[in-house]
Design a protein around this motif. Structure first.
Motif, short mmCIF file in Angstrom:
data_model
loop_
_atom_site.label_atom_id
_atom_site.label_comp_id
_atom_site.label_asym_id
_atom_site.label_seq_id
_atom_site.Cartn_x
_atom_site.Cartn_y
_atom_site.Cartn_z
N ALA A 203 -4.49 -4.25 8.79
CA ALA A 203 -4.65 -2.83 9.09
C ALA A 203 -3.70 -2.42 10.22
O ALA A 203 -3.44 -3.20 11.13
N VAL B 124 -2.02 1.64 7.77
CA VAL B 124 -2.63 0.89 6.67
C VAL B 124 -4.14 0.88 6.88
O VAL B 124 -4.61 0.52 7.96
N HIS C 151 -10.51 -7.24 -1.87
CA HIS C 151 -9.92 -6.47 -0.79
C HIS C 151 -8.90 -5.47 -1.33
O HIS C 151 -8.08 -5.80 -2.21
N TYR C 152 -8.93 -4.25 -0.79
CA TYR C 152 -7.99 -3.20 -1.17
C TYR C 152 -7.35 -2.61 0.09
O TYR C 152 -7.85 -2.77 1.20
N TYR C 153 -6.23 -1.91 -0.11
CA TYR C 153 -5.59 -1.22 1.01
C TYR C 153 -4.98 0.11 0.54
O TYR C 153 -4.65 0.28 -0.64
N SER C 154 -4.86 1.02 1.49
CA SER C 154 -4.24 2.32 1.24
C SER C 154 -3.30 2.63 2.40
O SER C 154 -3.54 2.20 3.54
N THR C 155 -2.23 3.37 2.15
CA THR C 155 -1.23 3.66 3.19
C THR C 155 -0.93 5.16 3.25
O THR C 155 -1.15 5.90 2.29
N TRP D 107 -6.01 3.39 -3.74
CA TRP D 107 -6.34 2.03 -3.32
C TRP D 107 -5.61 1.01 -4.18
O TRP D 107 -5.58 1.12 -5.41
N ASN E 109 -5.25 -5.84 -2.47
CA ASN E 109 -4.59 -6.46 -1.31
C ASN E 109 -4.42 -7.96 -1.56
O ASN E 109 -5.07 -8.79 -0.94
N LEU F 182 -7.86 -0.52 5.32
CA LEU F 182 -8.40 -1.58 4.48
C LEU F 182 -9.79 -1.24 3.97
O LEU F 182 -10.54 -0.48 4.61
#
Length: 323
Positions: free
Chosen positions: A248, A262, A284-288, A239, A242, A264
């Protein structure tokens, strides 16, 4: 003796007024309750109408962008060939600005697309739009007509009728005359025309007797669609914060243009301390994760006779088109 009953007898008008006031208040309450009950339904109908209006405007914007995108070099050449562009690619190519539905939510940029299919004499344009509350599409016959402002446009029969009328008015019948110098020349010209006419009639009769009604063979269109081959997805990354509010992205299984997803995630956490008290906010976080395109998909079209087992065994299917 003075009693309460005698007092009421002396003031009957006061009792009537009190009863009238109670009735009026009761009616006002009933009207107020009915208004509150029916008002949400009216608001819902207005909201639905506005949503449909914005949806139609976005659908029309995609269609107009398609006319400017499909230039001559981008048109499919063979019958049955397809050219497609997703909404994501249209936005990235600056064909149109990113838009949202009436609720301010972004539409699905991967499942929304424009698709142009080559027919025998024209094209079929499909515009597909998928948003949060609605999904719909339009099918339009388009072609390379003389009255198009772009390379392709909608077929307009009224403009075609005007062009035909204009051509007819510009075409004039010209009368051909010959100079009669002598009777001999006139007689020779008449004999020549008679001989030519007789020869033409004989030729037509011989051709009619020789040629029989030709046999017409109906050809059927077969099509084989090969899906693109994609690698397996990589593992999700750790993570990350963001900071740029990345959106997303969810890819369909056979979308060769979507190679990165993506995901979220948001949570409430302490971000600082003020006056000895913790300050909380939504972070807020994001992962890919990614995948590779191994081979592109294809669409192959062939014409053959009915029930061509050779093509059917190879995976071709009927399209319903004949010629």
């Amino acid at each position: 003796m003075y009693t309460e009953e005698n007092a009421r007898g002396r003031f009957p008008l006061r009792d009537i007024l009190l009863k009238a006031i109670v009735v009026i208040i009761f009616l006002i309450l009933i009207i107020f309750i009915i208004t509150k009950v029916t008002e949400p339904n009216n608001n819902t109908a207005k909201s639905s109408s506005n949503y449909d209006k914005v949806f139609s405007e976005n659908l029309e914007a995609m269609e107009n962008a398609a006319y400017s995108y499909f230039t001559t070099d981008r048109l499919p050449k063979e019958t049955g060939e397809v050219s497609e562009l997703t909404l994501r690619e249209m936005i990235n190519s600056n064909l149109l600005n990113a838009f949202t539905d009436a609720d301010g939510k972004a539409c699905n940029v991967n499942n929304s697309f424009i698709r142009l299919t080559k027919n025998d004499d024209d094209y079929t344009l499909r515009v597909n739009l998928e948003c949060d509350k609605k999904e719909d599409y339009t099918l339009t016959k388009v072609g390379e007509y003389d009255y198009c402002e772009d390379d392709i446009c909608k077929r307009d029969t009224s403009k075609e009728e005007k062009e035909t009328t204009k051509e007819s008015e510009e075409t004039k019948e010209v009368e051909i005359t010959e100079n009669n110098n002598t009777n001999t020349n006139t007689s020779q010209s008449t004999n020549t025309r008679n001989n030519t006419s007789t020869s033409s009639n004989n030729t037509a009769n011989n051709s009619s007797n020789t040629n029989n009604t030709p046999q017409v063979t109906t050809m059927y269109e077969y099509r084989k669609v090969t899906n693109p081959v994609l690698s397996n997805w990589s593992s999700w990354s750790s993570w990350k914060y963001n900071a740029n509010r990345i959106s997303a992205v969810k890819c369909s299984d056979n979308d060769a243009n979507c190679l990165k997803e993506v995901l979220l995630y948001s949570r409430r956490e302490q971000v600082s301390i003020k006056d000895g008290k913790p300050i909380y906010a939504t972070v807020h976080y994001y992962s890919t994760r990614t995948r590779r395109l191994i081979s592109s998909g294809s669409t192959d079209t062939k014409w053959s006779t009915y029930n061509d087992t050779n093509l059917l065994n190879q995976g071709y299917t009927y399209t319903g088109n004949t010629r």
